[in-house]
Design a protein around this motif. Structure first.
Motif, PDB file in Angstrom:
ATOM      1  N   ASP A  97       0.829  -1.213   0.000  1.00 17.14           N
ATOM      2  CA  ASP A  97       0.000   0.000   0.000  1.00 17.14           C
ATOM      3  C   ASP A  97       0.856   1.253   0.000  1.00 17.14           C
ATOM      4  O   ASP A  97       1.944   1.285   0.599  1.00 17.14           O
ATOM      5  CB  ASP A  97      -0.879  -0.055   1.254  1.00 17.14           C
ATOM      6  CG  ASP A  97      -1.858   1.092   1.322  1.00 17.14           C
ATOM      7  OD1 ASP A  97      -1.510   2.152   1.889  1.00 17.14           O
ATOM      8  OD2 ASP A  97      -2.970   0.936   0.818  1.00 17.14           O
ATOM      9  N   ASP A  98       0.338   2.281  -0.672  1.00 18.37           N
ATOM     10  CA  ASP A  98       0.970   3.594  -0.692  1.00 18.37           C
ATOM     11  C   ASP A  98       2.322   3.508  -1.390  1.00 18.37           C
ATOM     12  O   ASP A  98       2.587   2.584  -2.155  1.00 18.37           O
ATOM     13  CB  ASP A  98       1.091   4.133   0.737  1.00 18.37           C
ATOM     14  CG  ASP A  98       1.136   5.659   0.772  1.00 18.37           C
ATOM     15  OD1 ASP A  98       1.176   6.223   1.877  1.00 18.37           O
ATOM     16  OD2 ASP A  98       1.134   6.287  -0.293  1.00 18.37           O
ATOM     17  N   TYR A 110       3.630   0.354   2.984  1.00 18.29           N
ATOM     18  CA  TYR A 110       3.058  -0.544   3.981  1.00 18.29           C
ATOM     19  C   TYR A 110       2.895  -1.953   3.392  1.00 18.29           C
ATOM     20  O   TYR A 110       2.660  -2.123   2.202  1.00 18.29           O
ATOM     21  CB  TYR A 110       1.696  -0.024   4.448  1.00 18.29           C
ATOM     22  CG  TYR A 110       1.737   1.378   4.997  1.00 18.29           C
ATOM     23  CD1 TYR A 110       1.282   2.456   4.240  1.00 18.29           C
ATOM     24  CD2 TYR A 110       2.253   1.636   6.275  1.00 18.29           C
ATOM     25  CE1 TYR A 110       1.327   3.749   4.738  1.00 18.29           C
ATOM     26  CE2 TYR A 110       2.298   2.928   6.773  1.00 18.29           C
ATOM     27  CZ  TYR A 110       1.838   3.970   5.995  1.00 18.29           C
ATOM     28  OH  TYR A 110       1.885   5.246   6.487  1.00 18.29           O
ATOM     29  N   TRP A 111       2.950  -2.937   4.323  1.00 17.26           N
ATOM     30  CA  TRP A 111       2.843  -4.341   3.913  1.00 17.26           C
ATOM     31  C   TRP A 111       1.827  -5.068   4.778  1.00 17.26           C
ATOM     32  O   TRP A 111       1.707  -4.797   5.976  1.00 17.26           O
ATOM     33  CB  TRP A 111       4.187  -5.044   4.077  1.00 17.26           C
ATOM     34  CG  TRP A 111       5.261  -4.531   3.186  1.00 17.26           C
ATOM     35  CD1 TRP A 111       6.160  -3.551   3.456  1.00 17.26           C
ATOM     36  CD2 TRP A 111       5.559  -4.976   1.856  1.00 17.26           C
ATOM     37  NE1 TRP A 111       6.996  -3.352   2.389  1.00 17.26           N
ATOM     38  CE2 TRP A 111       6.651  -4.215   1.389  1.00 17.26           C
ATOM     39  CE3 TRP A 111       5.005  -5.937   1.012  1.00 17.26           C
ATOM     40  CZ2 TRP A 111       7.209  -4.390   0.123  1.00 17.26           C
ATOM     41  CZ3 TRP A 111       5.552  -6.122  -0.239  1.00 17.26           C
ATOM     42  CH2 TRP A 111       6.644  -5.350  -0.684  1.00 17.26           C
ATOM     43  N   GLY A 112       1.140  -6.018   4.171  1.00 19.40           N
ATOM     44  CA  GLY A 112       0.294  -6.919   4.926  1.00 19.40           C
ATOM     45  C   GLY A 112       1.102  -8.080   5.468  1.00 19.40           C
ATOM     46  O   GLY A 112       2.316  -8.179   5.241  1.00 19.40           O
ATOM     47  N   GLN A 113       0.431  -8.966   6.189  1.00 25.75           N
ATOM     48  CA  GLN A 113       1.095 -10.101   6.825  1.00 25.75           C
ATOM     49  C   GLN A 113       1.321 -11.251   5.855  1.00 25.75           C
ATOM     50  O   GLN A 113       2.161 -12.128   6.131  1.00 25.75           O
ATOM     51  CB  GLN A 113       0.256 -10.600   8.000  1.00 25.75           C
ATOM     52  CG  GLN A 113       0.136  -9.609   9.142  1.00 25.75           C
ATOM     53  CD  GLN A 113       1.408  -9.502   9.956  1.00 25.75           C
ATOM     54  OE1 GLN A 113       2.409  -8.951   9.510  1.00 25.75           O
ATOM     55  NE2 GLN A 113       1.383 -10.029  11.151  1.00 25.75           N
ATOM     56  N   GLY A 114       0.595 -11.285   4.776  1.00 27.44           N
ATOM     57  CA  GLY A 114       0.765 -12.330   3.777  1.00 27.44           C
ATOM     58  C   GLY A 114      -0.284 -13.421   3.888  1.00 27.44           C
ATOM     59  O   GLY A 114      -0.789 -13.703   4.972  1.00 27.44           O
ATOM     60  N   THR A 115      -0.586 -14.028   2.750  1.00 27.69           N
ATOM     61  CA  THR A 115      -1.502 -15.165   2.703  1.00 27.69           C
ATOM     62  C   THR A 115      -0.912 -16.216   1.765  1.00 27.69           C
ATOM     63  O   THR A 115      -0.392 -15.890   0.695  1.00 27.69           O
ATOM     64  CB  THR A 115      -2.910 -14.725   2.237  1.00 27.69           C
ATOM     65  OG1 THR A 115      -3.808 -15.836   2.294  1.00 27.69           O
ATOM     66  CG2 THR A 115      -2.897 -14.173   0.814  1.00 27.69           C
ATOM     67  N   GLN A 116      -0.983 -17.466   2.196  1.00 31.36           N
ATOM     68  CA  GLN A 116      -0.355 -18.551   1.430  1.00 31.36           C
ATOM     69  C   GLN A 116      -1.245 -18.976   0.274  1.00 31.36           C
ATOM     70  O   GLN A 116      -2.449 -19.212   0.457  1.00 31.36           O
ATOM     71  CB  GLN A 116      -0.097 -19.756   2.340  1.00 31.36           C
ATOM     72  CG  GLN A 116       0.495 -20.961   1.633  1.00 31.36           C
ATOM     73  CD  GLN A 116       1.926 -20.741   1.195  1.00 31.36           C
ATOM     74  OE1 GLN A 116       2.757 -20.247   1.946  1.00 31.36           O
ATOM     75  NE2 GLN A 116       2.236 -21.131  -0.044  1.00 31.36           N
TER      76      GLN A 116
END
Length: 121
Positions: A97-98, A110-116
């Motif tokens: 993001d951004d 910004y980063w998310g936590q991730g999804t497999q």
């Protein structure tokens, strides 16, 4: 800004998945969003990115014609529709993001936590 991804899972080769990423905690301003992925033992790489208006998009060559990025600004959400999945698409997918979006690059803030995402052959 907090990013929460959803939609990952296990799928057979040739199948489809749709990832979603909802952003919260934002002070309104035009911002790009995107998706990266990291396979085991490899560096994180960009998958796709999209401008605030949706008028500009970027795709990695490896996913062009198979993946589609879109966004709903009213919901602060970005999506990644993944079709014709291949085993080599297996990775942890991160929402971003951004930051700065260029014609052939995206440097998010910004980063998310991730999804497999796992694609079986």
């Amino acid at each position: 800004v907090q990013l929460v991804e959803s939609g990952g899972g296990l799928v057979q080769a040739g199948g489809s998945l749709r990832l979603s990423c909802a952003a919260s905690g934002r002070i309104f301003s035009p911002y790009a969003m995107g998706w990266f992925r990291q396979a085991r033992g490899k560096e994180r790489e960009i998958v796709a990115a999209i401008s605030w208006s949706g008028g500009s998009t970027y795709y990695a060559d490896s996913v062009k014609g198979r993946f589609t990025i879109s966004r709903d600004n009213a919901k602060n959400t970005v999506y990644l529709q993944m079709n014709s999945l291949k085993p080599e698409d297996t990775a942890v997918y991160y929402c971003a993001d951004d930051g700065e979006l260029g014609p052939d690059y995206y440097y998010p803030t910004y980063w998310g936590q991730g999804t497999q995402v796992t694609v079986s052959s």
